[in-house]
Write a protein that holds these residues in place. Structure first.
Motif, short mmCIF file in Angstrom:
data_model
loop_
_atom_site.label_atom_id
_atom_site.label_comp_id
_atom_site.label_asym_id
_atom_site.label_seq_id
_atom_site.Cartn_x
_atom_site.Cartn_y
_atom_site.Cartn_z
N ARG A 156 -57.31 -44.16 -21.03
CA ARG A 156 -58.06 -42.91 -20.06
C ARG A 156 -59.04 -43.73 -19.57
NH1 ARG A 156 -60.54 -39.57 -22.44
NH2 ARG A 156 -60.13 -40.23 -24.61
N ARG A 157 -59.41 -43.71 -17.96
CA ARG A 157 -60.54 -44.17 -17.51
C ARG A 157 -61.88 -43.95 -18.02
NH1 ARG A 157 -58.35 -46.13 -12.87
NH2 ARG A 157 -56.79 -44.87 -11.67
N SER A 164 -61.93 -47.84 -16.73
CA SER A 164 -62.02 -46.99 -15.45
C SER A 164 -61.49 -47.72 -14.22
CB SER A 164 -63.44 -46.87 -15.42
OG SER A 164 -64.52 -47.96 -14.94
N GLU A 168 -53.03 -47.67 -12.67
CA GLU A 168 -51.82 -46.94 -13.29
C GLU A 168 -50.86 -47.94 -13.87
OE1 GLU A 168 -48.96 -43.36 -12.94
OE2 GLU A 168 -50.92 -43.00 -12.12
N ASP A 184 -55.91 -41.00 -15.57
CA ASP A 184 -56.79 -39.92 -15.01
C ASP A 184 -56.87 -38.52 -15.85
OD1 ASP A 184 -57.56 -41.38 -12.64
OD2 ASP A 184 -55.65 -41.16 -12.03
N SER A 186 -58.59 -36.23 -18.62
CA SER A 186 -59.73 -36.02 -19.64
C SER A 186 -59.33 -35.81 -20.87
CB SER A 186 -60.43 -35.01 -18.89
OG SER A 186 -59.85 -33.91 -19.25
#
Length: 188
Positions: A156-157, A164, A168, A184, A186
């Motif tokens: 995850r970013r 970050s 993809e 993207d 959370s």
């Protein structure tokens, strides 16, 4: 020609979500892989077994082997240290401990002569990426019936500044692609 979707499974929430997402999307030719560092908690091994049973997907276990590197280091110590003035009793002690244990993380530390740190980050490459490449991706890509191989990664970013900036999907080379469907998402 087939495309393969190789999902890296660590036993954590993000890799589990990635495997479940691939299954939910009905992705074809899923192969799940777990890189066993030999430094996992017993509960992680149990969870990998559970996940395999729950999903019905066989999870291939791969392990790094540093026997050859340790043997080369042992040979170097035996042949070069005396020339550098190291006393024989110290050479003998060093050679005695330069033996593979079969535990990838420990053997990596023996080979490198140190533990990984924030300044010497080599464990992910040596314990996970390289074994998966050698034991899973290269055999798949060597099959004439394989078109492309997608490496599904649960990253995850918001995990780090480096992550970050990841796309993809990107091509590593020659039909091997990284695919990060949770990029993207959370933590929630």
């Amino acid at each position: 020609m087939k495309n393969y979707n190789v999902v890296s499974v660590s036993g954590g929430k993000d890799s589990t979500a990635t495997l479940l997402l691939a299954l939910e999307r009905g992705v074809d030719n899923i192969k799940a892989v777990f890189a066993d560092t030999g430094n996992e908690h017993q509960l992680t091994y149990g969870y990998i077994d559970y996940l395999e049973q729950f999903t019905g997907i066989s999870i291939q276990r791969v392990k790094a082997d540093f026997s050859a590197q340790i043997a080369r280091k042992r040979e170097y110590v035996q042949t070069h240290w005396a020339a550098d003035g190291v006393p024989q009793h110290l050479i003998d002690r060093a050679v005695a401990v330069l033996q593979p244990t079969g535990i990838p993380f420990l053997d990596l530390c023996i080979w490198k002569g140190r533990f990984p740190s924030s300044k010497a980050q080599f464990c992910t490459q040596e314990l996970k990426i390289s074994p998966i490449l050698q034991q899973v991706f290269i055999p798949l890509l060597s099959d004439p019936d394989t078109q492309d191989v997608y490496s599904w990664q649960g990253v995850r970013r918001d995990e780090s500044p480096r992550r970050s900036k990841l796309p993809e999907t990107d091509e590593v080379k020659d039909g091997l692609f990284n695919h990060r469907p949770l990029l993207d998402w959370s933590v929630e």
